[in-house]
Design an enzyme around this catalytic site. Sequence first.
Site, short mmCIF file in Angstrom:
data_model
loop_
_atom_site.label_atom_id
_atom_site.label_comp_id
_atom_site.label_asym_id
_atom_site.label_seq_id
_atom_site.Cartn_x
_atom_site.Cartn_y
_atom_site.Cartn_z
N ASN A 248 -1.82 -0.29 7.41
CA ASN A 248 -1.29 -1.64 7.65
C ASN A 248 -0.41 -2.20 6.52
O ASN A 248 -0.23 -3.40 6.40
CB ASN A 248 -2.41 -2.60 8.07
CG ASN A 248 -3.45 -2.81 7.01
OD1 ASN A 248 -3.33 -2.29 5.90
ND2 ASN A 248 -4.48 -3.59 7.32
N GLU B 288 -9.32 -10.24 -7.94
CA GLU B 288 -8.38 -9.12 -7.75
C GLU B 288 -7.29 -9.13 -8.82
O GLU B 288 -6.90 -8.08 -9.33
CB GLU B 288 -7.78 -9.19 -6.34
CG GLU B 288 -8.82 -8.86 -5.26
CD GLU B 288 -8.37 -9.13 -3.83
OE1 GLU B 288 -7.21 -9.57 -3.64
OE2 GLU B 288 -9.17 -8.89 -2.92
N THR C 296 -5.36 -8.26 10.25
CA THR C 296 -5.73 -6.96 9.67
C THR C 296 -5.31 -5.80 10.57
O THR C 296 -4.75 -4.82 10.10
CB THR C 296 -7.27 -6.92 9.45
OG1 THR C 296 -7.62 -8.01 8.60
CG2 THR C 296 -7.70 -5.61 8.82
N TYR D 164 -12.45 -2.92 -3.14
CA TYR D 164 -12.99 -2.95 -1.77
C TYR D 164 -14.52 -2.90 -1.77
O TYR D 164 -15.13 -2.38 -0.84
CB TYR D 164 -12.42 -1.78 -0.95
CG TYR D 164 -11.00 -2.01 -0.48
CD1 TYR D 164 -10.64 -3.15 0.24
CD2 TYR D 164 -9.99 -1.06 -0.72
CE1 TYR D 164 -9.33 -3.36 0.68
CE2 TYR D 164 -8.69 -1.27 -0.27
CZ TYR D 164 -8.37 -2.42 0.43
OH TYR D 164 -7.07 -2.62 0.89
N LYS E 244 0.83 -1.20 0.00
CA LYS E 244 0.00 0.00 0.00
C LYS E 244 0.88 1.26 0.00
O LYS E 244 2.10 1.17 0.22
CB LYS E 244 -0.93 -0.05 1.22
CG LYS E 244 -1.92 -1.23 1.17
CD LYS E 244 -2.77 -1.31 2.43
CE LYS E 244 -3.79 -2.42 2.37
NZ LYS E 244 -4.64 -2.48 3.60
N HIS F 18 -1.65 -5.57 1.44
CA HIS F 18 -2.92 -6.27 1.22
C HIS F 18 -2.65 -7.67 0.72
O HIS F 18 -1.72 -7.89 -0.06
CB HIS F 18 -3.75 -5.52 0.15
CG HIS F 18 -4.86 -6.37 -0.41
ND1 HIS F 18 -6.09 -6.43 0.19
CD2 HIS F 18 -4.91 -7.22 -1.48
CE1 HIS F 18 -6.86 -7.28 -0.49
NE2 HIS F 18 -6.17 -7.77 -1.52
P1 DAT Z 1 -7.66 -7.32 5.17
O1 DAT Z 1 -6.90 -6.18 4.53
O2 DAT Z 1 -6.86 -7.95 6.27
O3 DAT Z 1 -8.20 -8.31 4.17
P2 DAT Z 1 -10.35 -6.23 5.29
O4 DAT Z 1 -10.53 -6.76 3.91
O5 DAT Z 1 -11.40 -6.53 6.31
O6 DAT Z 1 -8.94 -6.67 5.90
O7 DAT Z 1 -10.22 -4.64 5.24
C1 DAT Z 1 -9.52 -4.03 4.18
C2 DAT Z 1 -8.72 -2.87 4.72
O8 DAT Z 1 -9.62 -1.91 5.27
C3 DAT Z 1 -7.78 -3.23 5.87
O9 DAT Z 1 -6.57 -3.73 5.43
C4 DAT Z 1 -7.63 -1.89 6.55
C5 DAT Z 1 -9.01 -1.28 6.39
N1 DAT Z 1 -9.82 -1.55 7.58
C6 DAT Z 1 -10.41 -2.71 7.93
N2 DAT Z 1 -11.06 -2.61 9.09
C7 DAT Z 1 -10.87 -1.33 9.50
C8 DAT Z 1 -11.29 -0.58 10.63
N3 DAT Z 1 -12.03 -1.12 11.58
N4 DAT Z 1 -10.89 0.73 10.71
C9 DAT Z 1 -10.14 1.28 9.74
N5 DAT Z 1 -9.70 0.64 8.65
C10 DAT Z 1 -10.07 -0.66 8.53
MG MG Z 2 -9.59 -8.07 2.68
#
Ligand code: DAT
Ligand code: MG
Length: 151
Positions: A114, A128, A93, A51, A11, A117
């Site tokens: 974080n 994707e 995550t 997303y 990212k 991805h």
């Molecule tokens: P991952 O990236 O582990 O697959 P995800 O698909 O649930 O997790 O979410 C995508 C991204 O969105 C994640 O890397 C960071 C952001 N995100 C997820 N939950 C969040 C939250 N509670 N607050 C802020 N950003 C969040």
């Molecule tokens: Mg995800």
Amino acid sequence: MSSEQTFIAIKPDGVQRGLIAPIISRFESRGFKLVAIKLANPSEELLREHYFDLQEKPFFPGLLSYMRSGPVLATVWEGKDVVKQGRAILGATNPLQSAPGTIRGDYAIDVGRNVAHGSDSVESAQKEIALWFKKEELVQYTPALHAWIYE
Ligand code: DAT
Ligand code: MG
């Protein structure tokens, strides 16, 4: 030979912080095969699709602007169980829940920064990869080290 593939992206924070090499290195040294790589500024349209499942979340606007804040390194990796293993290499995550030794556990603190991805299933990996890459950008080759990595 497994042809399972996953989409791993570094990212904008990971790119700006100079973490491309250490992150890629973990996938390479584990034995996974790199099949596509490019640095790109993803469009809002692409990110909304990427997303799609999170569009109703309160953090979605912030997630979009974060992902649009600089270039993203998009990669595709191939190998046995690579989707699940890729998620394990990344860590949870929320970096505060990521074990030390994982990418997020070593390089990140806030969930909204974080650094990387990884696809969460074989099906989402396929979607994707098709979203971020044209077919001809996926490179086919025989890795010379295959027999030293797989039985
Ligand atoms: P991952 O990236 O582990 O697959 P995800 O698909 O649930 O997790 O979410 C995508 C991204 O969105 C994640 O890397 C960071 C952001 N995100 C997820 N939950 C969040 C939250 N509670 N607050 C802020 N950003 C969040
Ligand atoms: Mg995800």
